[in-house]
Design an enzyme around this catalytic site. Structure first.
Site, short mmCIF file in Angstrom:
data_model
loop_
_atom_site.label_atom_id
_atom_site.label_comp_id
_atom_site.label_asym_id
_atom_site.label_seq_id
_atom_site.Cartn_x
_atom_site.Cartn_y
_atom_site.Cartn_z
N LYS B 75 0.87 -1.19 0.00
CA LYS B 75 0.00 0.00 0.00
C LYS B 75 0.91 1.23 0.00
O LYS B 75 1.92 1.25 0.70
CB LYS B 75 -0.88 -0.03 1.25
CG LYS B 75 -1.93 1.09 1.31
CD LYS B 75 -2.82 0.93 2.53
CE LYS B 75 -3.95 1.95 2.58
NZ LYS B 75 -4.85 1.75 3.72
N SER B 150 -9.78 1.81 2.79
CA SER B 150 -8.88 2.59 1.96
C SER B 150 -7.84 1.76 1.22
O SER B 150 -7.24 2.25 0.27
CB SER B 150 -8.17 3.63 2.82
OG SER B 150 -7.29 2.99 3.73
N SER B 174 -10.17 -0.53 6.97
CA SER B 174 -9.53 -0.34 5.65
C SER B 174 -8.82 -1.57 5.07
O SER B 174 -8.39 -1.52 3.92
CB SER B 174 -8.54 0.82 5.71
OG SER B 174 -9.23 2.03 5.65
#
Lengths: 122, 484
Positions: B75, B150, B174
């Site tokens: 990420k 997210s 997330s």
């Protein structure tokens, strides 16, 4: 405490925010200008209106906290019930001044440069 | 090749069926072929091929660890040395990190190969990946829908088999919510289990790194390498990390699962409700005893979370000032105008909204009414879990109230968007570990997630239950149609 009949848990937005629950001071455009200046965010006339509308709706959601009595509860800052760990006061990092300065938008003489803040004598 | 699990790749690499360099090329080609998903912000081809050569050397010398040669994506919230690290934001669009996050360093040392950095909601604020400066990500199951957020890019990558595994972070859901939306296994460990050093901070008392994978088995292997004490994170725990892989095989007989009445209320999509009931039957079949429990204060987790997370964010994001790194506006008159214009141009709408809420609830006159009130609620929510865990070993329920929604469907309405976290955010508030595993498909063929919540530091039970569940179901083995 929440009553058995409470509907706050429902996913439907209407049910999440029953009008009767949301009794609160409205955030005004003046408040928004003040908050924006504290947060160092710009707010023109158009965005001030938009922020006010959105923040008021979000604060309605937040106001649901008041349905729960917390009068005898200690605030919880953190998931861990522990005190901060200290390390020995030893130098562990090497000097990386050049590496870090290289990331800055503007530097000079090994320093970060910003617009002038102190007026020069005439 | 890409349909294989992490463990099958590890086995094949050791047997010399293919080299890590070949495997890396295969996945890099797939990433390029499916670039329309917009799942990655940066492709690190050069780094990947360099790491692949080193992994092949290690394999040849018989010095390989279990993860050596396995490709992954990070990420774009994890700092990667010499590689662009944007956090999905314009304000970091040019930020090349001078150091590695601890998690990145650990996985590099294990011999994993970094293919790239994944798209995400800006500063991890969002549940749809629509808040990225680099554009929305498509859900591989239906490209008109969101992958969740997210960690949306990480989820899309693993679901589309563009990499066997991805790192993610979870502040209010997330990892688990995108795992549910994309048919993946996603684990958020207990707060303190994984180092936060080098993770760009959103809400420091809630943020925790984790893994998105195709199976609990794969997630366990990567989690094992990410966990453990780090002196660079003051909240990192020194507790011993159990052997997650060894625990997977343990029979579930005698285990007790709590079903919170509150997680099965009206408002949950009927298809999800049904799938979760079926999943619970599978667990019962495996010898798990089911008891009904109550989490009465969890009703307040969303309001509580949306005070505390923005409050911490408004403070954390004060560091972005256009002076030391990142974006600086070209259009200013003096220092204070430079700060303001840089931040106004550099942050997206949702990030600014949360900074505004956070600043408001921390401001003089409102601090007690909102911030302290939310902290008190946080304790009640944490106590609910403590009491519930006196009656059971794990808690199960849906990960999300709905399956993946359409791109644009909720983006105009922040409050609607926030309700995505309704079953996940209380877990972060209490600091507990949470796992989402695939548990079926809805009427539109979209994946459904089963959430399993554990006691503090008991990731083992979650992975154990997840793995045993996956030995008796095949929801995790489905692949989006046009991506096989």
């Amino acid at each position: 405490m929440l009553s058995q009949k409470s509907v706050v848990f429902s996913v439907s937005q209407r049910q999440m925010m029953p009008d009767s629950v949301c009794i609160r001071m409205t955030i005004t455009v003046e408040d928004i200008r003040h908050i924006a200046s504290l947060a160092r965010l710009g707010a023109n006339d158009e965005s001030v209106e938009q922020y006010a509308e959105q923040l008021n709706r979000i604060m309605c959601l937040i106001e649901q906290m008041n349905q729960i009595d917390t009068s005898c509860v200690e605030p919880m800052a953190h998931p861990q019930d522990m005190t901060l760990r200290f390390r020995d006061d030893e130098v562990v990092e090497s000097d990386q001044r050049k590496v870090h300065l290289a990331l800055a938008p503007e530097t000079g003489s090994g320093l970060y440069l910003v617009p002038q803040v102190i007026e020069q004598d005439a | 090749m890409h349909e294989r699990s992490l463990h099958e790749h590890a086995e094949a690499l050791r047997k010399g069926e293919y080299t890590c360099t070949e495997l890396t090329h295969h996945f890099l080609d797939r990433i390029r072929k499916h670039s329309d998903l917009n799942a990655l912000i940066t492709l690190t081809e050069e780094l990947a091929l360099e790491q692949a050569i080193r992994a092949d050397e290690r394999l040849a010398r018989n010095e390989a660890e279990p993860l050596t040669g396995i490709p992954l994506v990070h990420k774009d919230l994890f700092c990667t040395r010499g590689v662009l690290t944007t956090c999905g934001s314009r304000i970091l669009e040019n930020f090349v990190s001078p150091y590695d996050a601890t998690v990145v360093r650990q996985l590099n040392q294990a011999g994993m190969v970094t293919l790239g950095k994944t798209n995400m909601d800006e500063f991890a604020m969002g549940s749809s990946n629509e808040n990225s400066y680099f554009g929305p990500v498509a859900n591989p199951w239906d490209r008109k829908r969101v992958p969740g957020g997210s960690s949306g890019g990480s989820a899309a990558v693993v679901a589309a088999r563009l990499a066997p595994v991805a790192t993610g972070t979870d502040t209010g859901g997330s990892i688990r919510q995108p795992a549910a939306f994309c048919g993946l296994t996603g684990i958020k460990p207990s707060y303190g289990r994984i180092s936060r050093f080098g993770m760009i901070a959103f809400a420091s008392s809630l943020d925790q790194g984790g893994v998105l994978a195709n199976t609990a088995h794969d997630a366990a292997a990567v989690l094992a390498s990410m966990s453990g004490f780090d002196e660079r994170d003051s909240t990192s725990l020194s507790n011993t990390v159990p052997d997650y892989l060894a625990i997977l095989q343990k029979p579930l007989r005698g285990m007790k699962a709590g079903l919170p009445k509150e997680f099965f209320s009206a408002g949950v999509d009927p298809d999800i409700q049904k799938a979760i009931e079926e999943a619970v039957k599978v667990l019962e079949h495996l010898g798990v005893r089911v008891v009904e429990i109550n989490l009465p204060n969890c009703n307040a987790s969303i309001p509580c979370y949306y005070v505390l997370a923005p409050a911490e964010a408004s403070s954390n994001l004060a560091r972005f000032d256009g002076v030391r790194y990142g974006y600086r506006t070209t259009n200013y008159t003096d220092l204070s105008d430079m700060y303001e214009t840089t931040r106004t141009e550099g942050f997206g709408a949702e990030v600014k909204r949360r900074i505004m809420i956070g600043t408001y609830v921390l401001s003089s006159g409102y601090f007690d009414a909102y911030y302290v009130k939310a902290q008190k609620l946080r304790r009640l929510i944490a106590q609910d879990y403590l009491q519930a865990f006196e009656q059971c070993d794990i808690i199960v329920g849906p990960t999300t109230p709905t399956t993946a929604f359409h791109i644009g469907e909720k983006s105009d309405d922040p409050v609607k968007m926030y309700l995505n976290d309704i079953f996940t955010s209380s877990v972060n508030l209490a600091g507990l570990p949470g796992l989402s595993v695939p548990a079926g498909f809805d009427r539109n063929g979209l994946p459904i997630g089963l959430q399993i919540i554990g006691k503090y530091l008991d990731e083992s039970s979650l992975l154990n239950v997840g793995h045993q569940f996956q030995q008796h179901t095949d929801w995790h083995a489905h692949i989006p149609r046009d991506l096989t």
